[in-house]
Design a protein around this motif. Structure first.
Motif, PDB file in Angstrom:
ATOM      1  N   MET A  11       0.849  -1.496  -0.081  1.00 23.60           N
ATOM      2  CA  MET A  11       0.158  -0.176  -0.052  1.00 23.60           C
ATOM      3  C   MET A  11       0.894   1.385   0.024  1.00 23.60           C
ATOM      4  SD  MET A  11      -3.159   0.969  -0.313  1.00 23.60           S
ATOM      5  CE  MET A  11      -4.419  -0.094   0.396  1.00 23.60           C
ATOM      6  N   PRO A  12       2.073   1.397   0.542  1.00 23.83           N
ATOM      7  CA  PRO A  12       2.844   2.493   0.773  1.00 23.83           C
ATOM      8  C   PRO A  12       3.361   3.145  -0.714  1.00 23.83           C
ATOM      9  CG  PRO A  12       3.309   1.136   2.878  1.00 23.83           C
ATOM     10  CD  PRO A  12       2.471   0.545   1.692  1.00 23.83           C
ATOM     11  N   ALA A  13       3.644   1.882  -1.617  1.00 31.34           N
ATOM     12  CA  ALA A  13       4.237   2.281  -2.830  1.00 31.34           C
ATOM     13  C   ALA A  13       3.251   2.876  -3.817  1.00 31.34           C
ATOM     14  CB  ALA A  13       4.809   1.100  -3.396  1.00 31.34           C
ATOM     15  N   SER A  14       1.874   2.473  -3.672  1.00 30.87           N
ATOM     16  CA  SER A  14       0.938   2.918  -4.438  1.00 30.87           C
ATOM     17  C   SER A  14       0.721   4.613  -3.895  1.00 30.87           C
ATOM     18  CB  SER A  14      -0.397   2.039  -4.545  1.00 30.87           C
ATOM     19  OG  SER A  14      -0.987   2.044  -3.181  1.00 30.87           O
ATOM     20  N   ARG A  15       0.682   4.924  -2.733  1.00 36.27           N
ATOM     21  CA  ARG A  15       0.312   5.874  -1.909  1.00 36.27           C
ATOM     22  C   ARG A  15       1.559   6.826  -2.765  1.00 36.27           C
ATOM     23  NH1 ARG A  15      -1.854   7.435   3.845  1.00 36.27           N
ATOM     24  NH2 ARG A  15      -2.120   9.661   3.286  1.00 36.27           N
ATOM     25  N   ASN A  16       2.770   6.423  -2.785  1.00 32.76           N
ATOM     26  CA  ASN A  16       4.042   7.368  -2.957  1.00 32.76           C
ATOM     27  C   ASN A  16       3.747   7.620  -4.423  1.00 32.76           C
ATOM     28  OD1 ASN A  16       5.043   7.296  -0.749  1.00 32.76           O
ATOM     29  ND2 ASN A  16       6.550   5.780  -0.927  1.00 32.76           N
ATOM     30  N   LEU A  17       3.404   6.626  -5.239  1.00 34.37           N
ATOM     31  CA  LEU A  17       3.102   6.836  -6.671  1.00 34.37           C
ATOM     32  C   LEU A  17       2.020   7.972  -7.138  1.00 34.37           C
ATOM     33  CD1 LEU A  17       3.638   6.036  -9.476  1.00 34.37           C
ATOM     34  CD2 LEU A  17       1.890   4.286  -9.666  1.00 34.37           C
ATOM     35  N   LEU A  18       0.868   7.934  -6.444  1.00 31.80           N
ATOM     36  CA  LEU A  18      -0.192   8.869  -6.287  1.00 31.80           C
ATOM     37  C   LEU A  18       0.477  10.485  -5.875  1.00 31.80           C
ATOM     38  CD1 LEU A  18      -3.055   9.555  -6.688  1.00 31.80           C
ATOM     39  CD2 LEU A  18      -3.696   8.947  -4.486  1.00 31.80           C
ATOM     40  N   ILE A  19       1.277  10.393  -4.768  1.00 28.93           N
ATOM     41  CA  ILE A  19       1.815  11.739  -4.502  1.00 28.93           C
ATOM     42  C   ILE A  19       2.567  12.172  -5.510  1.00 28.93           C
ATOM     43  CG2 ILE A  19       3.449  12.666  -2.940  1.00 28.93           C
ATOM     44  CD1 ILE A  19       2.238  10.887  -0.596  1.00 28.93           C
ATOM     45  N   VAL A  20       3.374  11.403  -6.114  1.00 26.43           N
ATOM     46  CA  VAL A  20       4.652  11.688  -7.426  1.00 26.43           C
ATOM     47  C   VAL A  20       3.600  12.187  -8.436  1.00 26.43           C
ATOM     48  CG1 VAL A  20       6.145  10.917  -9.084  1.00 26.43           C
ATOM     49  CG2 VAL A  20       6.281  10.455  -6.498  1.00 26.43           C
ATOM     50  N   LEU A  21       2.487  11.522  -8.928  1.00 25.28           N
ATOM     51  CA  LEU A  21       1.703  11.983  -9.948  1.00 25.28           C
ATOM     52  C   LEU A  21       0.951  13.348  -9.848  1.00 25.28           C
ATOM     53  CD1 LEU A  21      -0.005   8.504 -11.064  1.00 25.28           C
ATOM     54  CD2 LEU A  21       1.790   9.783 -12.422  1.00 25.28           C
ATOM     55  N   VAL A  22       0.662  13.540  -8.495  1.00 27.89           N
ATOM     56  CA  VAL A  22      -0.202  14.939  -8.163  1.00 27.89           C
ATOM     57  C   VAL A  22       1.064  16.065  -8.201  1.00 27.89           C
ATOM     58  CG1 VAL A  22      -1.037  16.062  -6.304  1.00 27.89           C
ATOM     59  CG2 VAL A  22      -1.839  13.836  -6.829  1.00 27.89           C
ATOM     60  N   VAL A  23       2.298  15.817  -7.878  1.00 23.80           N
ATOM     61  CA  VAL A  23       3.236  16.594  -7.703  1.00 23.80           C
ATOM     62  C   VAL A  23       3.459  17.300  -9.194  1.00 23.80           C
ATOM     63  CG1 VAL A  23       5.657  17.138  -7.307  1.00 23.80           C
ATOM     64  CG2 VAL A  23       4.047  16.057  -5.489  1.00 23.80           C
ATOM     65  N   VAL A  24       3.886  16.082 -10.136  1.00 22.86           N
ATOM     66  CA  VAL A  24       4.054  16.343 -11.497  1.00 22.86           C
ATOM     67  C   VAL A  24       2.706  17.021 -12.388  1.00 22.86           C
ATOM     68  CG1 VAL A  24       4.315  14.957 -13.788  1.00 22.86           C
ATOM     69  CG2 VAL A  24       5.626  14.145 -11.574  1.00 22.86           C
ATOM     70  N   LEU A  25       1.722  16.884 -11.855  1.00 24.29           N
ATOM     71  CA  LEU A  25       0.400  17.335 -12.562  1.00 24.29           C
ATOM     72  C   LEU A  25       0.454  18.962 -12.200  1.00 24.29           C
ATOM     73  CD1 LEU A  25      -2.575  14.828 -12.376  1.00 24.29           C
ATOM     74  CD2 LEU A  25      -1.325  15.563 -14.383  1.00 24.29           C
ATOM     75  N   LEU A  26       0.783  19.109 -10.926  1.00 22.38           N
ATOM     76  CA  LEU A  26       0.867  20.689 -10.344  1.00 22.38           C
ATOM     77  C   LEU A  26       1.900  21.338 -10.934  1.00 22.38           C
ATOM     78  CD1 LEU A  26       0.191  19.960  -6.557  1.00 22.38           C
ATOM     79  CD2 LEU A  26      -1.388  21.088  -8.361  1.00 22.38           C
ATOM     80  N   ALA A  27       3.152  20.599 -11.017  1.00 19.39           N
ATOM     81  CA  ALA A  27       4.168  21.227 -11.884  1.00 19.39           C
ATOM     82  C   ALA A  27       3.997  21.607 -13.308  1.00 19.39           C
ATOM     83  CB  ALA A  27       5.527  20.390 -11.859  1.00 19.39           C
ATOM     84  N   ALA A  28       3.360  20.724 -14.031  1.00 18.85           N
ATOM     85  CA  ALA A  28       2.991  21.002 -15.207  1.00 18.85           C
ATOM     86  C   ALA A  28       1.940  21.982 -15.392  1.00 18.85           C
ATOM     87  CB  ALA A  28       2.238  19.345 -15.947  1.00 18.85           C
ATOM     88  N   LEU A  29       0.875  22.080 -14.406  1.00 18.18           N
ATOM     89  CA  LEU A  29      -0.013  23.136 -14.549  1.00 18.18           C
ATOM     90  C   LEU A  29       0.616  24.362 -14.296  1.00 18.18           C
ATOM     91  CD1 LEU A  29      -3.015  23.916 -14.768  1.00 18.18           C
ATOM     92  CD2 LEU A  29      -3.033  23.619 -11.978  1.00 18.18           C
ATOM     93  N   ALA A  30       1.535  24.680 -13.445  1.00 21.74           N
ATOM     94  CA  ALA A  30       2.444  25.860 -13.208  1.00 21.74           C
ATOM     95  C   ALA A  30       3.204  26.381 -14.351  1.00 21.74           C
ATOM     96  CB  ALA A  30       3.226  25.676 -11.797  1.00 21.74           C
TER      97      ALA A  30
END
Length: 50
Positions: A1-20
């Protein structure tokens, strides 16, 4: 479960960076420089005040 949570956090950060980056790019594109624009084309010299 922690690996999928880390992946979700990484995806959210990448999407926020792309939006910025996209927002900053659009801001720079719409920002009009002050002054005079001088261009030379096939119809001769063109001067426009901004």
């Amino acid at each position: 479960m922690p690996a999928s949570r880390n992946l979700l956090i990484v995806l959210v950060v990448v999407l926020l960076a792309a939006l910025a980056v996209t927002g900053y790019s659009l801001y720079q594109e719409k920002k009009q420089p002050d002054g005079v624009e001088i261009s030379v084309g096939k119809n001769g010299l063109s001067i426009q005040q901004k």
